[in-house]
Design a protein around this motif. Structure first.
Motif, PDB file in Angstrom:
ATOM      1  N   LEU A  47       1.173  10.725  -1.665  1.00  0.00           N
ATOM      2  CA  LEU A  47       0.880  11.575  -2.670  1.00  0.00           C
ATOM      3  C   LEU A  47       0.810  12.897  -2.524  1.00  0.00           C
ATOM      4  CD1 LEU A  47      -1.929   9.428  -4.609  1.00  0.00           C
ATOM      5  CD2 LEU A  47       0.713   9.949  -5.200  1.00  0.00           C
TER       6      LEU A  47
ATOM      7  N   ASN B  68      -2.270   7.661   0.004  1.00  0.00           N
ATOM      8  CA  ASN B  68      -2.710   9.055  -0.612  1.00  0.00           C
ATOM      9  C   ASN B  68      -2.013  10.196   0.088  1.00  0.00           C
ATOM     10  OD1 ASN B  68      -4.956   8.879  -2.674  1.00  0.00           O
ATOM     11  ND2 ASN B  68      -5.575   7.355  -1.429  1.00  0.00           N
TER      12      ASN B  68
ATOM     13  N   THR C  43      -3.187  10.589  -9.470  1.00  0.00           N
ATOM     14  CA  THR C  43      -4.105   9.671  -9.155  1.00  0.00           C
ATOM     15  C   THR C  43      -3.651   8.108  -8.936  1.00  0.00           C
ATOM     16  OG1 THR C  43      -4.778   9.217 -11.344  1.00  0.00           O
ATOM     17  CG2 THR C  43      -6.020  10.917 -10.422  1.00  0.00           C
TER      18      THR C  43
ATOM     19  N   GLN D 173      -5.160   4.531   2.004  1.00  0.00           N
ATOM     20  CA  GLN D 173      -5.220   6.050   2.847  1.00  0.00           C
ATOM     21  C   GLN D 173      -3.768   6.602   2.971  1.00  0.00           C
ATOM     22  OE1 GLN D 173      -6.766   6.291   6.670  1.00  0.00           O
ATOM     23  NE2 GLN D 173      -7.712   8.245   6.280  1.00  0.00           N
TER      24      GLN D 173
END
Length: 199
Positions: free
Chosen positions: A129, A126, A143, A123
């Motif tokens: 990202l 992400n 991804t 998490q």
């Protein structure tokens, strides 16, 4: 980075509801109010101009005024990263996103000190990202996958043998780049990579 750009995992049309961390940044940090305009991205190559219809501590209702679609400037680029120490992995994900990586594959190599990532750690990556995508202005969210992939595109890696060709002579996109952990690849892994890749 446009300071008025926010991420939402939803189609950018009609009216959308912004919640969670992005809402906190919008409401508490940027002090936005009803009637203010902002930019929205959804990581799917779309950029929208929106106007805040209403805002509270639970959600912001935003009307989409216009949306544009933009393809990435670079061809797909895959980074296959053997798991390093976590602070270094954060840096790799951040800078890789800013440099145009489209897909990250993380895998445990023989010399990796860490063999897996927890849901909380995934998490966090992400979140990095998303923040990095907004920071560099790109509209496509990379991804993040686990495991060493099977690929039908060229695979490159750091082969230090004397007869290995320089990347400048072999590297073309789309392609994949495999990087080892801090202690490097084992001899067995190098042989496997030579069979799979371009060198």
């Amino acid at each position: 980075m446009p300071h008025d750009r926010f991420y939402i995992d939803a189609p950018l049309k009609d009216r959308v509801s912004l919640q969670g961390e992005e809402l906190h940044h919008l409401h508490r940090v940027m002090r936005k109010k009803a009637g203010d305009t902002l930019e929205l991205v959804n990581g799917k190559k779309e950029l929208a101009l929106g106007k805040i219809f209403s805002i509270s501590k639970w959600e912001a209702q935003i009307d989409i005024l216009q949306t544009e679609h933009k393809e990435p400037l670079l061809p797909p680029m895959i980074l296959i990263q053997a798991l390093p120490k976590l602070p270094l992995l954060d840096f790799i994900i951040q800078k890789g996103t800013e440099l145009g990586v489209s897909t990250f594959y993380l895998y445990p190599s023989a010399h990796s000190e860490k063999k897996e990532l927890s849901p909380t750690q995934m998490q966090r990556l992400n979140h990095i990202l998303i923040a990095s995508m907004k920071q560099c202005g790109r509209l496509d969210l990379p991804t993040l996958e686990m495991g060493f992939p099977s690929l039908d595109i060229p695979l490159f890696f750091g082969d230090l043998s004397e007869n290995a060709p320089p990347l400048s002579q072999k590297g073309k996109l789309p392609g994949a780049l495999a990087i080892g952990p801090e202690k490097g690849f084992t001899e067995k892994e190098i042989l496997e990579l030579r069979e799979k890749g371009t060198g």
